[in-house]
Write a protein that holds these residues in place. Structure first.
Motif, short mmCIF file in Angstrom:
data_model
loop_
_atom_site.label_atom_id
_atom_site.label_comp_id
_atom_site.label_asym_id
_atom_site.label_seq_id
_atom_site.Cartn_x
_atom_site.Cartn_y
_atom_site.Cartn_z
N TYR A 69 0.86 -1.19 0.00
CA TYR A 69 0.00 0.00 0.00
C TYR A 69 0.90 1.24 0.00
N PHE A 70 0.60 2.19 -0.88
CA PHE A 70 1.31 3.46 -0.86
C PHE A 70 0.56 4.42 0.06
N ASN B 207 3.93 1.67 3.28
CA ASN B 207 5.01 2.62 3.55
C ASN B 207 4.44 3.84 4.27
N ASP C 17 9.25 8.68 -2.60
CA ASP C 17 8.45 8.61 -3.83
C ASP C 17 8.05 7.15 -4.06
N THR C 18 7.29 6.93 -5.12
CA THR C 18 6.71 5.59 -5.31
C THR C 18 7.76 4.52 -5.59
N GLY D 99 10.11 4.15 -2.50
CA GLY D 99 9.38 3.52 -1.40
C GLY D 99 9.20 2.04 -1.61
N LEU D 100 8.87 1.66 -2.85
CA LEU D 100 8.70 0.24 -3.16
C LEU D 100 10.04 -0.50 -3.05
N THR E 59 0.72 -3.53 -6.03
CA THR E 59 0.68 -2.29 -5.27
C THR E 59 -0.70 -1.66 -5.43
N ASN F 235 -2.82 2.07 -4.45
CA ASN F 235 -2.90 3.40 -3.87
C ASN F 235 -3.98 3.43 -2.80
N SER G 94 10.62 8.05 -8.70
CA SER G 94 9.24 7.66 -9.00
C SER G 94 9.24 6.38 -9.83
#
Length: 235
Positions: free
Chosen positions: A9-10, A56, A84-85, A88-89, A103, A105, A187
């Motif tokens: 999950y972002f 995150n 950032d995405t 973070g991943l 993933t 949002n 990103s």
């Protein structure tokens, strides 16, 4: 359908488009239909049979951590700076493993067929490094008519570049081998572009509706969508 994928999950973002609503509350805890946005996302995951969940955290992350206490969701902290995405991943991979990752949002509402199940059913690791959940741009609520991608008759996607096409709905499967950036903060656009250049980025159309809840007006839009679909949560 293969065994469930790990899910990220972002939830680290500042939620600036929400204005005053996120001055003291992280966006994933904003409520829609009486339920926090991150709980809407977790309901989607539970319905898809997913149990390996990672989130995150950065902005007001302690509130989210407290909210998720005893949930079993694994926390991936970005304490020093938001990554950032992509960053973070990548930082969360030790918690997710080296295989393909779902993933999701945490600032959207989906109705109709389960978005994560649709992605898992469509995934073909022999052909794909990237799979997006998409909707024709003209059908998307609260999205200002923009297009993110175009898609050919084989399901391969490329950037729309001003062309009419499809909107990315904040749900995907991505293979970690795309995350080769040397920097810590980045990103997902560069990894996506690499997958497209290799012909290994695909899309699957969402069998349902979707609403962006990244801004205050999206709350009422999302609640109307849930009401129309008969999917108002029982909370």
């Amino acid at each position: 359908m293969r065994d469930p994928f790990p899910l990220m999950y972002f939830a680290a973002g500042f939620g600036t488009r929400m204005g005053a609503l996120t001055a003291t509350l992280p966006k994933p805890l904003v409520k829609v239909a009486g339920l926090a946005l991150i709980d809407h996302a977790r309901r989607v995951a539970a319905a898809a049979g997913l149990r390996h969940e990672v989130v995150n955290l950065h902005y007001l992350g302690e509130q989210i951590a407290t909210h998720l206490e005893k949930s079993g969701v694994i926390l991936s902290w970005e304490r020093d700076e938001i990554l950032d995405t992509g960053g973070g991943l990548k930082a969360a991979l030790p918690l997710l493993g080296q295989g393909p990752v779902l993933t999701l949002n945490t600032d959207a509402i989906w109705t109709g067929s389960n978005p994560l199940v649709q992605l898992m059913l469509a995934w073909d690791g022999d052909r794909m490094d990237q799979l997006f959940l998409l909707l024709p741009a003209h059908r998307a609520r609260s999205a200002s008519g923009r297009s993110d991608f175009v898609m050919d008759d084989q399901g391969r996607v490329d950037w729309a570049k001003g062309r009419d096409g499809y909107l990315y709905l904040g749900a995907q499967i991505i293979h970690p081998r795309l995350l080769i950036e040397a920097e810590r903060k980045f990103s997902l656009h560069a990894p996506w572009t690499r997958a497209m250049a290799a012909g290994r980025a695909f899309g699957v159309l969402h069998m349902g509706d979707w609403c962006d809840v990244g801004h205050p007006g999206g709350i009422a839009e999302a609640e109307a969508l849930l009401r129309e679909a008969g999917e108002w949560p029982d909370v």
